[in-house]
Design a protein around this motif. Sequence first.
Motif, PDB file in Angstrom:
ATOM      1  N   GLN A   1       5.297  -1.099 -13.361  1.00 55.79           N
ATOM      2  CA  GLN A   1       4.111  -0.550 -14.012  1.00 55.79           C
ATOM      3  C   GLN A   1       4.446   0.317 -15.229  1.00 55.79           C
ATOM      4  O   GLN A   1       3.546   0.668 -15.996  1.00 55.79           O
ATOM      5  CB  GLN A   1       3.277   0.270 -13.024  1.00 55.79           C
ATOM      6  CG  GLN A   1       2.414  -0.559 -12.098  1.00 55.79           C
ATOM      7  CD  GLN A   1       3.215  -1.340 -11.067  1.00 55.79           C
ATOM      8  OE1 GLN A   1       4.329  -0.960 -10.714  1.00 55.79           O
ATOM      9  NE2 GLN A   1       2.647  -2.424 -10.568  1.00 55.79           N
TER      10      GLN A   1
ATOM     11  N   HIS B   1      -0.747  -0.175  -7.920  1.00 58.48           N
ATOM     12  CA  HIS B   1      -0.824   1.022  -8.759  1.00 58.48           C
ATOM     13  C   HIS B   1      -2.152   1.726  -8.521  1.00 58.48           C
ATOM     14  O   HIS B   1      -3.219   1.200  -8.840  1.00 58.48           O
ATOM     15  CB  HIS B   1      -0.685   0.671 -10.236  1.00 58.48           C
ATOM     16  CG  HIS B   1      -0.676   1.876 -11.140  1.00 58.48           C
ATOM     17  ND1 HIS B   1       0.297   2.845 -11.065  1.00 58.48           N
ATOM     18  CD2 HIS B   1      -1.523   2.267 -12.121  1.00 58.48           C
ATOM     19  CE1 HIS B   1       0.059   3.781 -11.973  1.00 58.48           C
ATOM     20  NE2 HIS B   1      -1.055   3.449 -12.619  1.00 58.48           N
TER      21      HIS B   1
ATOM     22  N   GLU C   1      -5.015  -0.932  -9.844  1.00 60.90           N
ATOM     23  CA  GLU C   1      -4.524  -2.244 -10.237  1.00 60.90           C
ATOM     24  C   GLU C   1      -4.967  -3.264  -9.195  1.00 60.90           C
ATOM     25  O   GLU C   1      -4.651  -3.137  -8.011  1.00 60.90           O
ATOM     26  CB  GLU C   1      -3.001  -2.220 -10.364  1.00 60.90           C
ATOM     27  CG  GLU C   1      -2.437  -3.401 -11.115  1.00 60.90           C
ATOM     28  CD  GLU C   1      -0.980  -3.178 -11.487  1.00 60.90           C
ATOM     29  OE1 GLU C   1      -0.691  -3.089 -12.696  1.00 60.90           O
ATOM     30  OE2 GLU C   1      -0.140  -3.075 -10.566  1.00 60.90           O
TER      31      GLU C   1
END
Length: 475
Positions: free
Chosen positions: A31, A54, A101
């Motif tokens: 990420q 994430h 995410e």
Amino acid sequence: MKKISFILFLFSCFAFTQHKQLLYNFTDIPQSLLSNPGAEVNYKWHVGIPLVSHIHLNAGASGTSVYDLFADNGVDFNEKLRRVVYSMDRNDFFTINQQLEIFSGGFAIGPSYEKNKYLSFGLYQETDIHFYFPKDYAVLAYEGNRDNIGRVFDLGDLNAKGELISVLHVGLTTKLNKKWTYGFRGKIYSSILNFKSTNNNGAFLTTEGTNNIYNHTFDLDLAFQTSGYASLIDLDNDGQNDWNGKAIKELRKRVLFGGNLGLGFDLGFTYHPKEQWTVTGSIQDIGFIHHTKDVETYTLKGAYTFEGVNPLFPNNGSGQTAAAYWEEIKNTFEDLFELDTITKNYTSWRSPKLNGSVSYKYGKKVLKECNCTADDGDYLNEVGLQVYAIGRSRRPQTAVTAFYYRRLFSFLSGKVTYTADSFSKTNIGLGISSHIGNVNFYLMADNLLEYQNLAKANYASIQLGFNYIFPLAKK
């Protein structure tokens, strides 16, 4: 006004800045490519565990904290409120950012003998709210206008924006040679909800009246732009639970190409002027969203004069009641201020973010067999300085971070940061990344010194996630 109150409430429900100094250039974590598409990549492919790869929550207030208002310290609440109102100015701000995410992945591409490119992609949802402290509104609400005869209150202090969006993105990272790595990321924004009120002007003035005690003068040029929520208000429903279900269903439709659309991009690079020195930089979210669907803008423009309503409270009880008096004031204000609702398209620009860093690596692993350093191994330690800025409607929000990275074991690394920004000068952060087999887990938190009493904190941030990485390069 009912609709405006709803949109403010809806966005405040996410109350859990976008600065990710712990994640930036933490290249053990895939990420990190989101904050610098030119970060160096040392694995063949990765996939984020859906919905948990994430998770980021971040909130801050530059001029006050919850403790300032609600501390159980024997100080009267009115006195605490007075201190907060007068200690802050119109450039103090409140900010909330959240990211989730939904899915992500990436893989190396290029010739079989040298896969020097890495293609990454994904979809994430983001909430971003930023509003400035409306100083003159707060003083007027706290003091009233009786003791402010002749003072001009600036109604342009109202400045706020917020959005709930999804971002579909594809990036390409290229390692040009041992010194240079650069990257580009393209983005398609889908706006789920949006509000913006940033270009307001106006004044309020109280003077001695002619027909009444006071004369109130308003000179207004205010606008509140919205998209995506007017249709939610008008949903047919058989109660609150039914409305909630229909609203959630409607919002889900907008996550991918279902709402107002926009385009954007990120750029980034990594450069090694010498073996142990690294310079990085990135710019994110150069882009816009064009709002054409479900758009409503509320405007209040013009000059108005109001001298109040003369009360008719007779002693014999045969005149105007107090309830009737306040109802007359309400009706007078509704007649005086004409709130127009228009459906004109508008464009909202993303808040661009800049990152840059310089760092120095040292200390290679010592081999026990020969009591010598591993020539083909990476350095275990890295120290550096990072700068950050994000564009806002009045002035950029900036931060400076000093950091120390350490590879603790073959499966565990950590990063410690010290950050000075608009929220705090004592922000200590800690992040760890573990690789057990091919599973990567990371956890990061900022402002650790305030965690013993979060009510006193001006800022709090947490990030965590799970990825599957194959194969993890040996260090």
